[in-house]
Design an enzyme around this catalytic site. Structure first.
Site, PDB file in Angstrom:
ATOM      1  CG  HIS A 181      -1.985   1.068   1.103  1.00  0.00           C
ATOM      2  ND1 HIS A 181      -1.723   2.392   1.406  1.00  0.00           N
ATOM      3  CD2 HIS A 181      -3.258   1.021   0.649  1.00  0.00           C
ATOM      4  CE1 HIS A 181      -2.825   3.104   1.158  1.00  0.00           C
ATOM      5  NE2 HIS A 181      -3.762   2.293   0.694  1.00  0.00           N
ATOM      6  CD  GLU A 219      -5.345   1.629  -3.232  1.00  0.00           C
ATOM      7  OE1 GLU A 219      -6.543   1.628  -2.938  1.00  0.00           O
ATOM      8  OE2 GLU A 219      -4.438   1.679  -2.393  1.00  0.00           O
TER       9      GLU A 219
END
Ligand code: PGA
Length: 248
Positions: A91, A161
């Site tokens: 992430h 993302e």
């Protein structure tokens, strides 16, 4: 679609966590979607249920190590024992704290060795006019996929993302046209590692300011398989509105 929610550190009360899980259970029962919840790790064992085929749990991050004298580390094995079947890896909020592509590669191996399906997050920090962001993205994908076997590669889900779109509002999120282009680009990059129809089978999620008012337009026609949602999935009403917007 796959509706994955990343609670980050937003949810600190167990009562609220349980409420959100009960909302997810109801939505899983009343829609066609598959749900994945990534709660703060300390809540994982208190929330995860192993017998719901439409609601799975993910750990938000795992350690590069597999056990031993390593205070504070969350190993893939302990996350699996606590009920996770997925692991978010790479992430951008972990990368921002110094996580490297090589550590991400180790984490993928740890997750896979414990039977967890990795949700590999990739995405450029910013965009430039020369397509540098595309090479950046390709490198994130290559460094993660290259060391793995075909059997392992097929187990990975990708969450695209773009960092510039995370934690903002729907008006600052990606456009459907750009998302469509990026999904195609990612599939092309994957085809190097998953020949034949392999790369078409990989699930690609999008994350970055997905909100009730843009989820539908992003879902329609972009080729995305689902979403990884942060801030707008941590309040029951907005979570319900998100799911409602992509349900018939
Ligand atoms: P956001 O976060 O929905 O709050 O932008 C998404 C993510 O970082 O996974």
């Amino acid at each position: 679609m796959i509706i994955a929610t990343n609670w980050k550190a937003y949810v600190e009360s167990l009562e609220k966590a349980k409420k959100l899980v009960s909302v997810a259970k109801r939505l899983a029962g009343s829609t066609e979607h598959d749900f994945i919840i990534a709660p703060p790790t300390v809540f994982l064992g208190l929330l995860a249920e192993k017998n719901n085929s439409k609601l799975a749990f993910a750990v938000q991050d795992i350690s590069t190590i597999s056990g031993g004298a390593q205070t504070g580390e969350v190993t893939a094995g302990s996350a699996r024992e606590a009920g996770a079947t997925y692991a978010i890896v790479g992430h951008s909020e972990r990368r921002a704290r110094g996580e490297t592509n090589s550590e991400i590669s180790q984490k993928l191996e740890r997750a896979l060795a414990q039977g967890l399906s990795p949700i590999l997050c990739v995405g450029e920090r910013s965009r430039d006019d020369n397509g540098g962001y595309l090479s950046f993205l390709r490198e994130e994908i290559s460094s993660a996929f290259e060391p793995l076997s075909q059997k392992e590669r097929i187990k990975i889900l990708i969450a695209y993302e773009p960092v510039w779109a995370i934690g903002k509002t729907s008006s600052e999120s990606i456009t459907t046209a750009d998302l469509t282009e990026m999904i195609l680009y990612i599939r092309k990059a994957l085809s190097e590692f998953l020949p034949g129809r392999g790369s078409l089978r990989t699930k690609i999620l999008y994350g970055g300011s997905v909100e009730p008012d843009n989820i539908r337009v992003l879902a329609e026609g972009s080729g995305v398989d689902g979403f990884l949602i942060g801030h707008s999935a941590v309040e029951p009403d907005s979570f319900k509105a998100l799911v409602g917007a992509v349900s018939v």
